[in-house]
Design a protein around this motif. Structure first.
Motif, short mmCIF file in Angstrom:
data_model
loop_
_atom_site.label_atom_id
_atom_site.label_comp_id
_atom_site.label_asym_id
_atom_site.label_seq_id
_atom_site.Cartn_x
_atom_site.Cartn_y
_atom_site.Cartn_z
N ASN A 47 51.21 -42.15 1.01
CA ASN A 47 50.17 -42.59 1.72
C ASN A 47 50.42 -44.24 2.57
O ASN A 47 50.77 -44.37 1.69
CB ASN A 47 48.98 -42.56 1.40
N THR A 48 50.23 -44.38 3.24
CA THR A 48 50.80 -45.85 4.58
C THR A 48 49.56 -45.97 5.78
O THR A 48 48.87 -45.06 5.57
CB THR A 48 51.97 -44.98 5.13
N VAL A 49 48.99 -47.32 5.41
CA VAL A 49 48.76 -47.81 6.62
C VAL A 49 49.14 -48.98 6.64
O VAL A 49 49.56 -49.85 6.04
CB VAL A 49 47.21 -47.44 5.57
N LYS A 50 48.42 -49.36 8.00
CA LYS A 50 49.10 -50.68 8.66
C LYS A 50 48.35 -51.67 9.22
O LYS A 50 48.13 -51.00 9.74
CB LYS A 50 50.35 -50.31 9.76
N THR A 51 48.46 -52.43 9.28
CA THR A 51 47.52 -53.93 9.53
C THR A 51 48.68 -54.69 9.65
O THR A 51 49.75 -55.37 8.89
CB THR A 51 46.36 -53.86 8.67
#
Ligand code: CUA
Length: 159
Positions: free
Chosen positions: A124-128
């Protein structure tokens, strides 16, 4: 074939409503930096540490103020490389790439919109983007066992 005038109007109305719904859902799903769960990529949970990029957990610079953080979660730890505190300059964007070797863990960077679940077998990936200096704690927000509250890592954003 003859189509009745009202039938045509209703047909157009139906198609127009469908478009409005599709656009509304499409836009709102990404509103305010929201990201639908990405977990479409799979990984063998027993071979996480032999599989790229998880064979080298930690921070990687991929561009100007652009980073990737590879995270391996397990009960009860986040493996984010040799350092438990990740340092990045203010204004940096980090793409968090995570998975777990055992049970489901949460992954939340407190004070940001980065929040995802790490499920065995999935990546899973998430960008901030970090626009304010300070310390951001990565916490597990999915109960995973007795050491649940011990799971954390830190992102330190420096000027
Ligand atoms: Cu891991 Cu809760």
């Amino acid at each position: 074939m003859h189509i009745h005038k009202y039938e045509k109007i209703w047909l157009l109305f139906g198609i127009a409503s469908l478009l409005v719904f599709t656009v509304t859902i499409g836009v709102s799903a990404f509103y305010m930096g929201n990201q639908p769960p990405s977990c479409l990529v799979t990984v063998d949970p027993a071979k996480v540490y032999e599989t790229e990029p998880f064979n080298q957990p930690g921070l990687k610079q991929v561009g100007d103020k652009d980073y990737e953080l590879v995270v391996v979660a397990s009960a009860f730890n986040y493996d984010v490389g040799p350092e438990k505190v990740i340092q990045i300059p203010v204004g940096s964007t980090v793409n968090f790439i995570g998975t777990t070797t055992d049970v489901i863990h949460g992954f939340e960077v407190a004070g940001t919109n980065a929040n995802m679940m790490l499920e065995p077998g999935y990546i899973n990936t998430v960008k901030t983007t970090f626009n304010k200096p300070g310390k951001y704690t990565i916490v597990c927000n999915e109960y995973c066992g007795l050491g649940h509250h011990l799971m954390f890592a830190t992102v330190e954003v420096v000027e």
